[in-house]
Write a protein that holds these residues in place. Sequence first.
Motif, PDB file in Angstrom:
ATOM      1  N   ARG A 180       0.817  -1.224   0.000  1.00 37.37           N
ATOM      2  CA  ARG A 180       0.000   0.000   0.000  1.00 37.37           C
ATOM      3  C   ARG A 180       0.846   1.267   0.000  1.00 37.37           C
ATOM      4  N   ILE A 181       2.117   1.149  -0.381  1.00 36.94           N
ATOM      5  CA  ILE A 181       2.999   2.313  -0.495  1.00 36.94           C
ATOM      6  C   ILE A 181       3.447   2.451  -1.942  1.00 36.94           C
ATOM      7  N   LEU A 182       3.209   3.615  -2.537  1.00 34.47           N
ATOM      8  CA  LEU A 182       3.676   3.898  -3.894  1.00 34.47           C
ATOM      9  C   LEU A 182       4.802   4.924  -3.845  1.00 34.47           C
ATOM     10  N   ASN A 183       5.664   4.863  -4.854  1.00 37.09           N
ATOM     11  CA  ASN A 183       6.764   5.814  -4.969  1.00 37.09           C
ATOM     12  C   ASN A 183       6.957   6.179  -6.431  1.00 37.09           C
ATOM     13  N   ILE A 184       7.449   7.398  -6.666  1.00 36.80           N
ATOM     14  CA  ILE A 184       7.828   7.822  -8.007  1.00 36.80           C
ATOM     15  C   ILE A 184       9.350   7.939  -8.027  1.00 36.80           C
ATOM     16  N   HIS A 185       9.975   7.245  -8.982  1.00 42.88           N
ATOM     17  CA  HIS A 185      11.441   7.219  -9.042  1.00 42.88           C
ATOM     18  C   HIS A 185      11.902   7.723 -10.407  1.00 42.88           C
ATOM     19  N   PRO A 186      12.938   8.582 -10.450  1.00 39.95           N
ATOM     20  CA  PRO A 186      13.368   9.187 -11.718  1.00 39.95           C
ATOM     21  C   PRO A 186      14.297   8.319 -12.553  1.00 39.95           C
ATOM     22  N   SER A 187      13.857   7.116 -12.867  1.00 38.62           N
ATOM     23  CA  SER A 187      14.569   6.280 -13.834  1.00 38.62           C
ATOM     24  C   SER A 187      13.589   5.254 -14.376  1.00 38.62           C
ATOM     25  N   LEU A 188      14.013   4.557 -15.410  1.00 33.57           N
ATOM     26  CA  LEU A 188      13.205   3.477 -15.959  1.00 33.57           C
ATOM     27  C   LEU A 188      13.570   2.197 -15.205  1.00 33.57           C
ATOM     28  N   VAL A 240      12.220  15.146 -17.029  1.00 32.91           N
ATOM     29  CA  VAL A 240      11.662  13.956 -16.379  1.00 32.91           C
ATOM     30  C   VAL A 240      10.650  14.354 -15.307  1.00 32.91           C
ATOM     31  N   LEU A 241      10.935  15.437 -14.580  1.00 33.07           N
ATOM     32  CA  LEU A 241      10.028  15.869 -13.519  1.00 33.07           C
ATOM     33  C   LEU A 241       8.637  16.186 -14.067  1.00 33.07           C
ATOM     34  N   LYS A 242       8.572  16.785 -15.246  1.00 34.24           N
ATOM     35  CA  LYS A 242       7.268  17.061 -15.861  1.00 34.24           C
ATOM     36  C   LYS A 242       6.498  15.764 -16.095  1.00 34.24           C
ATOM     37  N   GLU A 243       7.220  14.719 -16.499  1.00 37.94           N
ATOM     38  CA  GLU A 243       6.562  13.430 -16.719  1.00 37.94           C
ATOM     39  C   GLU A 243       6.140  12.793 -15.401  1.00 37.94           C
ATOM     40  N   GLU A 244       6.931  12.993 -14.348  1.00 39.67           N
ATOM     41  CA  GLU A 244       6.538  12.502 -13.026  1.00 39.67           C
ATOM     42  C   GLU A 244       5.197  13.108 -12.627  1.00 39.67           C
ATOM     43  N   HIS A 245       5.075  14.414 -12.823  1.00 38.43           N
ATOM     44  CA  HIS A 245       3.833  15.109 -12.458  1.00 38.43           C
ATOM     45  C   HIS A 245       2.653  14.608 -13.279  1.00 38.43           C
ATOM     46  N   ASP A 283      21.143  10.125  -8.095  1.00 40.83           N
ATOM     47  CA  ASP A 283      21.941  10.626  -9.216  1.00 40.83           C
ATOM     48  C   ASP A 283      21.643   9.873 -10.505  1.00 40.83           C
ATOM     49  N   THR A 284      20.378   9.586 -10.724  1.00 39.38           N
ATOM     50  CA  THR A 284      19.979   8.719 -11.835  1.00 39.38           C
ATOM     51  C   THR A 284      20.268   9.328 -13.211  1.00 39.38           C
ATOM     52  N   HIS A 285      20.059  10.628 -13.352  1.00 39.54           N
ATOM     53  CA  HIS A 285      20.197  11.251 -14.676  1.00 39.54           C
ATOM     54  C   HIS A 285      21.655  11.300 -15.120  1.00 39.54           C
ATOM     55  N   ILE A 326      23.204   9.277 -18.443  1.00 35.26           N
ATOM     56  CA  ILE A 326      23.915   9.989 -19.514  1.00 35.26           C
ATOM     57  C   ILE A 326      25.327   9.442 -19.665  1.00 35.26           C
ATOM     58  N   GLU A 327      26.030   9.266 -18.562  1.00 37.55           N
ATOM     59  CA  GLU A 327      27.414   8.791 -18.628  1.00 37.55           C
ATOM     60  C   GLU A 327      27.504   7.365 -19.147  1.00 37.55           C
ATOM     61  N   ALA A 328      26.442   6.594 -18.964  1.00 39.91           N
ATOM     62  CA  ALA A 328      26.427   5.219 -19.464  1.00 39.91           C
ATOM     63  C   ALA A 328      26.097   5.152 -20.952  1.00 39.91           C
ATOM     64  N   GLY A 329      25.767   6.314 -21.552  1.00 38.65           N
ATOM     65  CA  GLY A 329      25.451   6.338 -22.973  1.00 38.65           C
ATOM     66  C   GLY A 329      24.067   5.820 -23.308  1.00 38.65           C
ATOM     67  N   GLU A 330      23.150   5.894 -22.346  1.00 36.61           N
ATOM     68  CA  GLU A 330      21.786   5.420 -22.588  1.00 36.61           C
ATOM     69  C   GLU A 330      21.087   6.296 -23.624  1.00 36.61           C
ATOM     70  N   SER A 331      20.189   5.695 -24.384  1.00 35.18           N
ATOM     71  CA  SER A 331      19.388   6.460 -25.355  1.00 35.18           C
ATOM     72  C   SER A 331      18.131   7.033 -24.719  1.00 35.18           C
ATOM     73  N   PHE A 332      17.677   6.405 -23.629  1.00 37.63           N
ATOM     74  CA  PHE A 332      16.427   6.813 -23.001  1.00 37.63           C
ATOM     75  C   PHE A 332      16.599   6.980 -21.493  1.00 37.63           C
ATOM     76  N   ALA A 333      15.767   7.839 -20.946  1.00 30.07           N
ATOM     77  CA  ALA A 333      15.637   8.008 -19.498  1.00 30.07           C
ATOM     78  C   ALA A 333      14.138   8.073 -19.223  1.00 30.07           C
ATOM     79  N   GLY A 334      13.789   8.329 -17.975  1.00 28.37           N
ATOM     80  CA  GLY A 334      12.363   8.437 -17.669  1.00 28.37           C
ATOM     81  C   GLY A 334      12.093   8.312 -16.195  1.00 28.37           C
ATOM     82  N   CYS A 335      10.876   7.906 -15.875  1.00 31.18           N
ATOM     83  CA  CYS A 335      10.468   7.781 -14.481  1.00 31.18           C
ATOM     84  C   CYS A 335       9.510   6.604 -14.344  1.00 31.18           C
ATOM     85  N   SER A 336       9.402   6.110 -13.118  1.00 33.38           N
ATOM     86  CA  SER A 336       8.585   4.926 -12.848  1.00 33.38           C
ATOM     87  C   SER A 336       7.799   5.109 -11.565  1.00 33.38           C
ATOM     88  N   VAL A 337       6.541   4.704 -11.584  1.00 36.17           N
ATOM     89  CA  VAL A 337       5.744   4.583 -10.360  1.00 36.17           C
ATOM     90  C   VAL A 337       5.761   3.112  -9.974  1.00 36.17           C
TER      91      VAL A 337
END
Length: 205
Positions: free
Chosen positions: A106-114, A172-177, A122-124, A128-139
């Motif tokens: 019964r606990i949800l969280n929003i996290h700034p990565s896929l 990413v924060l806009k997508e979290e919202h 320090d997800t972003h 970027i340093e890993a050369g990822e093509s995508f980022a995002g967020c997850s509930v």
Amino acid sequence: MAEKVRVGVLISGRGSNFVALEEWNRRGDRAYEIALVASNDPDARGLMAAKIFGLRIWAKSHKGMERAAFDMLMDAELRRHNVQVLALAGYMRLLSPEFIRAWEGRILNIHPSLLPAYKGLDTHRRAIEAGESFAGCSVHVVTEELDDGPVLAQAKLRIRPNETPEILAQRVLKEEHRIYPEALDTFCRTLRGEAQPTISSDLKK
């Protein structure tokens, strides 16, 4: 009409995701209502927003307290307000195993990565340093393992050339919202027997 699910929101700072949850809630017939906004920092900026919304708040510094003892106080206050579901919205303190077990499922969280990629902080920059093509967020549903548990919704962003962690964080924060309120509402409707949770993923440029 079914009763709304009573949600407790935990914050530690500005509470922008909490504000998104409450503003979205006020724009339509939602399955949840925010019964309490709680914080481990009495000076958290998000508490002022909660006061402006007219919501009940509880704030106490965790400093000098054992984690389990602080969580026990918070647990008692949440139950005093008949909270049924918790939404972490920038709550920057690890919850004790005892607390998580008491609110299991019964606990949800929003996290700034896929998730499951880039758990922790320090997800972003890491993406970027890993050369990822995508980022995002997850509930996701919170479990005793850090940033683990079933993923309920995701938003996916293409990382732009020469993008900085700071700019990516803003995007990413806009997508979290956007996705957190909908995911919380779907979760609460499921509790009321109205809908089944679905994993969604959007690709944004």
